[in-house]
Design an enzyme around this catalytic site. Sequence first.
Site, mmCIF file in Angstrom:
data_model
loop_
_atom_site.group_PDB
_atom_site.id
_atom_site.type_symbol
_atom_site.label_atom_id
_atom_site.label_comp_id
_atom_site.label_asym_id
_atom_site.label_seq_id
_atom_site.Cartn_x
_atom_site.Cartn_y
_atom_site.Cartn_z
ATOM 1 C CG LEU A 89 -6.963 -13.039 -9.693
ATOM 2 C CD1 LEU A 89 -7.003 -14.329 -10.519
ATOM 3 C CD2 LEU A 89 -6.851 -13.356 -8.198
ATOM 4 C CG HIS A 90 -2.283 -8.365 -7.111
ATOM 5 N ND1 HIS A 90 -1.499 -9.080 -6.230
ATOM 6 C CD2 HIS A 90 -3.293 -7.829 -6.363
ATOM 7 C CE1 HIS A 90 -1.986 -8.959 -5.004
ATOM 8 N NE2 HIS A 90 -3.087 -8.218 -5.052
ATOM 9 C CB VAL B 238 4.439 -10.074 -4.327
ATOM 10 C CG1 VAL B 238 4.984 -9.590 -5.662
ATOM 11 C CG2 VAL B 238 4.593 -11.582 -4.197
ATOM 12 C CG HIS C 207 -4.126 -12.527 -5.842
ATOM 13 N ND1 HIS C 207 -4.500 -11.359 -6.477
ATOM 14 C CD2 HIS C 207 -4.671 -12.452 -4.600
ATOM 15 C CE1 HIS C 207 -5.242 -10.625 -5.662
ATOM 16 N NE2 HIS C 207 -5.366 -11.262 -4.509
ATOM 17 N NE ARG D 174 -9.904 -2.265 -0.051
ATOM 18 C CZ ARG D 174 -10.103 -3.371 0.671
ATOM 19 N NH1 ARG D 174 -9.084 -4.052 1.137
ATOM 20 N NH2 ARG D 174 -11.336 -3.794 0.919
ATOM 21 C CD GLN E 246 -7.168 -12.605 5.201
ATOM 22 O OE1 GLN E 246 -8.100 -11.827 5.055
ATOM 23 N NE2 GLN E 246 -6.440 -12.997 4.171
ATOM 24 N N GLY F 202 -1.472 -14.873 2.270
ATOM 25 C CA GLY F 202 -0.359 -13.949 2.136
ATOM 26 C C GLY F 202 -0.030 -13.275 3.459
ATOM 27 C CD GLN G 58 -13.171 -10.115 3.422
ATOM 28 O OE1 GLN G 58 -13.328 -11.337 3.393
ATOM 29 N NE2 GLN G 58 -12.005 -9.573 3.133
ATOM 30 C CB SER H 229 -3.020 -3.874 -2.338
ATOM 31 O OG SER H 229 -4.389 -3.696 -2.017
#
Length: 286
Positions: free
Chosen positions: A33-34, A176, A37, A187, A153, A147, A61, A185
């Site tokens: 989480l960041h 954000v 989120h 990632r 998506q 988001g 996915q 992200s």
Amino acid sequence: VRLARTLAEARREVGRLRGGGARVGFVPTMGALHAGHESLVERARRLGAVPVLSVFVNSLQFGPGEDFESYPRDLERDATFARRWGVALLFAPEAAELVPSGSRIGVDPGPLGERLEGRMRPGHFRGVLTIVAKLLNVLRPELAVFGQKDLQQAVLVKAMVRELNFEVEVEVAPTVREPDGLALSSRNAYLSGTERAQAPVLYRALQAGERAILSGERDPRRVREEMLRVLVEAPAVAPDYVAVLDGQDLSEVEVILGPTALALAARLGPTRLIDNVLVNPEEGGG
Ligand code: AMP
């Protein structure tokens, strides 16, 4: 924050929230989480809903050779953030229960599912929509918040909800970013020092496209060239696609007339990042 690990617990906890008169606002995530989120949780709350957040790294996915195994997983850390953000229920289902082996039924995303991200990641959106449908069926939220960061998506989830008659309101919240423009992200944690230093070029490329439109450019090919020109300045960045699209349904456009989505994906070493902006040409001086 209450933690539910089984579908039965999750249903019971959501029933309890709703029994207390709450509107349930659901934020599905893959964890790590960041602040992106957090902004979705905030949006749910501002819309008068009690935030419920799920953490599930959805194997459906991910394609072969993607980062399913290495995707960051730390439920304790996620629970700490969820508590701090005032999340009422953290739902972290076990894969064995949510996606039992032998599951075959899935949601067909239609033609948009084959383009852009879907072309680079075959089966990705079937996996996304299938898990989102399952989570919506388990929790039955009044509201679900996604988001804009994952624009395709969000567009596909809205289409699924509309076309399959789900009774949920879907909200899309803005991306954000870090102070240098890089979209938050999970990632981003994979990036090396050099890659992280060059990653803001993605947003700079989108801004160059936006500037072109706002100063009157109406040819999507020219806008795309502007974006690519900026993107290739960074040697560590290998573009997957750069697209100028209708802002509503992400179809290809011949001429820029209304709200437009600029979307791109690029690889930085082993890491794939995506980003987009929505531009309203009416707001420009052109
Ligand atoms: P993920 O955990 O990456 O699957 O993302 C879960 C939800 O958070 C999705 O609806 C994403 O679009 C959203 N999200 C991810 N990054 C951001 C961001 N930087 N700003 C806003 N929302 C985000």
